[in-house]
Design a protein around this motif. Sequence first.
Motif, PDB file in Angstrom:
ATOM      1  N   LEU A  41       0.787  -1.223   0.000  1.00 51.97           N
ATOM      2  CA  LEU A  41       0.000   0.000   0.000  1.00 51.97           C
ATOM      3  C   LEU A  41       0.824   1.281   0.000  1.00 51.97           C
ATOM      4  O   LEU A  41       0.388   2.276  -0.598  1.00 51.97           O
ATOM      5  N   PRO A  42       1.998   1.330   0.648  1.00 51.99           N
ATOM      6  CA  PRO A  42       2.791   2.565   0.506  1.00 51.99           C
ATOM      7  C   PRO A  42       3.096   2.891  -0.959  1.00 51.99           C
ATOM      8  O   PRO A  42       2.966   4.040  -1.387  1.00 51.99           O
ATOM      9  N   ARG A  43       3.480   1.880  -1.736  1.00 52.34           N
ATOM     10  CA  ARG A  43       3.763   2.103  -3.155  1.00 52.34           C
ATOM     11  C   ARG A  43       2.479   2.351  -3.939  1.00 52.34           C
ATOM     12  O   ARG A  43       2.429   3.224  -4.822  1.00 52.34           O
ATOM     13  N   TYR A  44       1.421   1.617  -3.634  1.00 49.42           N
ATOM     14  CA  TYR A  44       0.141   1.794  -4.318  1.00 49.42           C
ATOM     15  C   TYR A  44      -0.361   3.231  -4.155  1.00 49.42           C
ATOM     16  O   TYR A  44      -0.809   3.861  -5.124  1.00 49.42           O
ATOM     17  N   ASN A  45      -0.283   3.752  -2.941  1.00 48.15           N
ATOM     18  CA  ASN A  45      -0.759   5.119  -2.702  1.00 48.15           C
ATOM     19  C   ASN A  45       0.069   6.149  -3.463  1.00 48.15           C
ATOM     20  O   ASN A  45      -0.455   7.178  -3.903  1.00 48.15           O
ATOM     21  N   GLU A  46       1.369   5.879  -3.618  1.00 48.47           N
ATOM     22  CA  GLU A  46       2.206   6.766  -4.433  1.00 48.47           C
ATOM     23  C   GLU A  46       1.728   6.765  -5.887  1.00 48.47           C
ATOM     24  O   GLU A  46       1.627   7.814  -6.528  1.00 48.47           O
ATOM     25  N   LEU A  47       1.436   5.577  -6.403  1.00 52.12           N
ATOM     26  CA  LEU A  47       1.060   5.452  -7.812  1.00 52.12           C
ATOM     27  C   LEU A  47      -0.280   6.116  -8.106  1.00 52.12           C
ATOM     28  O   LEU A  47      -0.443   6.776  -9.139  1.00 52.12           O
ATOM     29  N   ILE A  48      -1.252   5.953  -7.216  1.00 54.33           N
ATOM     30  CA  ILE A  48      -2.574   6.518  -7.515  1.00 54.33           C
ATOM     31  C   ILE A  48      -2.614   8.025  -7.283  1.00 54.33           C
ATOM     32  O   ILE A  48      -3.575   8.686  -7.700  1.00 54.33           O
ATOM     33  N   SER A  49      -1.585   8.586  -6.641  1.00 51.49           N
ATOM     34  CA  SER A  49      -1.567  10.043  -6.438  1.00 51.49           C
ATOM     35  C   SER A  49      -1.529  10.790  -7.771  1.00 51.49           C
ATOM     36  O   SER A  49      -1.917  11.958  -7.839  1.00 51.49           O
ATOM     37  N   ASP A  50      -1.086  10.111  -8.834  1.00 53.87           N
ATOM     38  CA  ASP A  50      -1.075  10.734 -10.160  1.00 53.87           C
ATOM     39  C   ASP A  50      -2.483  10.914 -10.718  1.00 53.87           C
ATOM     40  O   ASP A  50      -2.663  11.598 -11.732  1.00 53.87           O
ATOM     41  N   PHE A  51      -3.487  10.298 -10.077  1.00 57.55           N
ATOM     42  CA  PHE A  51      -4.853  10.332 -10.605  1.00 57.55           C
ATOM     43  C   PHE A  51      -5.801  11.116  -9.696  1.00 57.55           C
ATOM     44  O   PHE A  51      -7.014  10.904  -9.734  1.00 57.55           O
ATOM     45  N   LYS A  52      -5.256  12.027  -8.902  1.00 59.90           N
ATOM     46  CA  LYS A  52      -6.099  12.772  -7.965  1.00 59.90           C
ATOM     47  C   LYS A  52      -7.165  13.604  -8.672  1.00 59.90           C
ATOM     48  O   LYS A  52      -8.213  13.899  -8.086  1.00 59.90           O
ATOM     49  N   THR A  77      -8.848   4.855  -4.204  1.00 59.12           N
ATOM     50  CA  THR A  77      -8.480   4.932  -2.785  1.00 59.12           C
ATOM     51  C   THR A  77      -9.057   3.771  -1.978  1.00 59.12           C
ATOM     52  O   THR A  77      -8.499   3.406  -0.938  1.00 59.12           O
ATOM     53  N   VAL A  78     -10.168   3.191  -2.431  1.00 59.17           N
ATOM     54  CA  VAL A  78     -10.788   2.093  -1.671  1.00 59.17           C
ATOM     55  C   VAL A  78     -10.562   0.734  -2.319  1.00 59.17           C
ATOM     56  O   VAL A  78     -10.907  -0.299  -1.731  1.00 59.17           O
ATOM     57  N   TRP A  79      -9.991   0.696  -3.514  1.00 60.57           N
ATOM     58  CA  TRP A  79      -9.836  -0.576  -4.233  1.00 60.57           C
ATOM     59  C   TRP A  79      -9.138  -1.649  -3.397  1.00 60.57           C
ATOM     60  O   TRP A  79      -9.578  -2.813  -3.385  1.00 60.57           O
ATOM     61  N   PRO A  80      -8.064  -1.338  -2.656  1.00 57.22           N
ATOM     62  CA  PRO A  80      -7.422  -2.403  -1.869  1.00 57.22           C
ATOM     63  C   PRO A  80      -8.330  -3.026  -0.814  1.00 57.22           C
ATOM     64  O   PRO A  80      -8.025  -4.105  -0.299  1.00 57.22           O
ATOM     65  N   ARG A  81      -9.449  -2.373  -0.491  1.00 55.21           N
ATOM     66  CA  ARG A  81     -10.353  -2.892   0.540  1.00 55.21           C
ATOM     67  C   ARG A  81     -11.584  -3.570  -0.055  1.00 55.21           C
ATOM     68  O   ARG A  81     -12.508  -3.929   0.697  1.00 55.21           O
ATOM     69  N   LEU A  82     -11.609  -3.765  -1.350  1.00 53.12           N
ATOM     70  CA  LEU A  82     -12.814  -4.305  -1.976  1.00 53.12           C
ATOM     71  C   LEU A  82     -12.841  -5.829  -1.910  1.00 53.12           C
ATOM     72  O   LEU A  82     -12.749  -6.534  -2.915  1.00 53.12           O
ATOM     73  N   PHE A  83     -12.958  -6.319  -0.701  1.00 54.21           N
ATOM     74  CA  PHE A  83     -13.181  -7.740  -0.461  1.00 54.21           C
ATOM     75  C   PHE A  83     -13.991  -7.863   0.822  1.00 54.21           C
ATOM     76  O   PHE A  83     -13.930  -7.000   1.697  1.00 54.21           O
ATOM     77  N   GLY A  84     -14.789  -8.924   0.900  1.00 51.04           N
ATOM     78  CA  GLY A  84     -15.611  -9.128   2.089  1.00 51.04           C
ATOM     79  C   GLY A  84     -17.030  -9.494   1.706  1.00 51.04           C
ATOM     80  O   GLY A  84     -17.297 -10.006   0.609  1.00 51.04           O
ATOM     81  N   THR A  85     -17.960  -9.229   2.599  1.00 52.26           N
ATOM     82  CA  THR A  85     -19.360  -9.521   2.322  1.00 52.26           C
ATOM     83  C   THR A  85     -19.906  -8.540   1.289  1.00 52.26           C
ATOM     84  O   THR A  85     -19.290  -7.513   0.987  1.00 52.26           O
ATOM     85  N   VAL A  86     -21.077  -8.855   0.761  1.00 51.11           N
ATOM     86  CA  VAL A  86     -21.731  -7.929  -0.170  1.00 51.11           C
ATOM     87  C   VAL A  86     -21.923  -6.576   0.504  1.00 51.11           C
ATOM     88  O   VAL A  86     -21.710  -5.522  -0.111  1.00 51.11           O
ATOM     89  N   ARG A  87     -22.287  -6.582   1.774  1.00 52.93           N
ATOM     90  CA  ARG A  87     -22.469  -5.330   2.510  1.00 52.93           C
ATOM     91  C   ARG A  87     -21.153  -4.567   2.627  1.00 52.93           C
ATOM     92  O   ARG A  87     -21.119  -3.339   2.476  1.00 52.93           O
ATOM     93  N   ASP A  88     -20.047  -5.274   2.898  1.00 56.63           N
ATOM     94  CA  ASP A  88     -18.733  -4.612   2.966  1.00 56.63           C
ATOM     95  C   ASP A  88     -18.416  -3.896   1.653  1.00 56.63           C
ATOM     96  O   ASP A  88     -17.942  -2.755   1.646  1.00 56.63           O
ATOM     97  N   ILE A  89     -18.663  -4.578   0.539  1.00 59.05           N
ATOM     98  CA  ILE A  89     -18.366  -4.003  -0.775  1.00 59.05           C
ATOM     99  C   ILE A  89     -19.227  -2.767  -1.022  1.00 59.05           C
ATOM    100  O   ILE A  89     -18.736  -1.716  -1.464  1.00 59.05           O
ATOM    101  N   LYS A  90     -20.510  -2.875  -0.735  1.00 59.46           N
ATOM    102  CA  LYS A  90     -21.415  -1.745  -0.968  1.00 59.46           C
ATOM    103  C   LYS A  90     -21.066  -0.562  -0.073  1.00 59.46           C
ATOM    104  O   LYS A  90     -21.146   0.597  -0.499  1.00 59.46           O
TER     105      LYS A  90
END
Length: 533
Positions: free
Chosen positions: A189-200, A209-222
């Motif tokens: 994530l330190p490197r990932y956050n550096e890379l996505i800063s180009d797309f602010k 910003t939330v893509w790394p957290r897109l796993f879990g229950t359907v409710r978690d995703i929503k």
Amino acid sequence: MVQQQLPTGFRDDIGAVAERKDDVSQYVLGLCRSRQYTKISTPLVEYKDVFNGYAMGRGQHMYEFMDSSDESVVIRPDLTMPIGRFLATTNIELPRTFYYLGDVFMKNKKHRGDVNQVTQGGIEMVGYEGIEAEQECFAIIKEVNETQLGNNLLLEIGDARFSRAITDALGLSDEERTELLDALFTKYLPRYNELISDFKNSALYPFLTVWPRLFGTVRDIKDELNQIILPAAAQRILDNLVDMANQVAQTGQQVRIDVSTEPLQSYYTGLTFRGYVDGVSQYIVSGGRYDGLLSSFDGTPMPAVGMAFNIDVLTDVTLNGESNNQDNGKLRIALTKGRVEKDFIPLLESCGIDCEPLRNKARKLIIPLGDAIEVILAKGPDVTTYLKNGVVDLGIVGSDVLDEQDDTSYEMLDLQTGKCQFILASLAGYDPKEGRRQRIGTKYPTITKQYFGAQDVEIIKIEGSVELAPLVGLADAIVDITETGTTLRENNLEIFDWLQKISTRLVANPLALKQKRNTIFKLIDQLSEAINK
């Protein structure tokens, strides 16, 4: 004298374990046979090019040797691709369903607790284009879950096309796509956050910003995607996953979604799935759709879906039950002893965690911090070993250890402590570009080799005071760590180059992150807030 011990990564089975493994194997075979599948067996040895494009895990290699015709052959690391080779070279009528039981082999690094031989039992449904093939896999998984696992297995579904839909919308080049997805999939994530800063300024930045957290229950995703707009192609894929998850849940099977993790193999082209049990650090079953695999052998596209059970993990879980699983109510953290430990305590306390037992631990190595957290004190290199083998959920360790070991844990957070840097140092007059082969002393041979690249150097591993090596003539130069450079100056050593920076990182076991998702992210968010104050 005859070698009496097994090679690293192998084991003998005897008694209850061997009998239970045989029972599990026969159960899986019988289940497939009862569904009118065709048995197929392929050789242990194949030509290496059968596995062109097959992705080994980090640090893994195939067992490779030369046959009598001086052709490169390997002991199979996978059972699906040999079946593809078989179908491409025979006139078997399709569509058809196959089942198999066999061992696969992969060469892992020594002394890490890895297993080099795994027994798999699985199915391949070739020539089936509709979703019914995936549903058949889910039905088999559900039956195994009910009869063997007490309904404790969680089925996780994803889609190999989702990440492509996002990166296409971003307009990334192949190189940019690879770099971004590598950081995402490894949760670096330190490197990932550096890379996505180009797309602010991009409309996709809130999603990134939330893509790394897109796993879990359907409710978690929503909840994560609340008011976030996805590209149309990605939204269609996600909607289909949600629909599928809801259908599976209606059968009584626990289900999760994951669109932030790399598919196990590059040959997957659609829906993917894996199954795990809480407290067990390996997947029990995995599979997916691979419509393009057979075309790599004969050029003919053929829809197909397959999956495999890890018979060894399934055996261990059914034999040991819950007794082999760690307490899922607690978050277990492996903490590097010494300076890392000292720097981490104030961060934990800023999260409202009482660290008095850790400050006054005496000689204890396992320290409970209330009812929610348990800390294990260990040396840095051991932290990653505990993580890899699933006996802890999180690790607090220097990035120097992670870089040297090429660790596969998820690097979730830079704690901004323990800052220092790798350097190349020697006595005055040293010439790094001198033509002869140089001798380099270091505690970090992997990092040193990466630094010198194609330049031919002899690396000397040193465990103690590395600074001594050039002083006594053991080495021409050293690769080491420095914070202030004081020790180097006091020993008349000069810095000739600066390598990568170092700091303390929070890392996670990949499956623990899924099993304790909300608890881990809550701690990460609290630590992030404390760091940024």
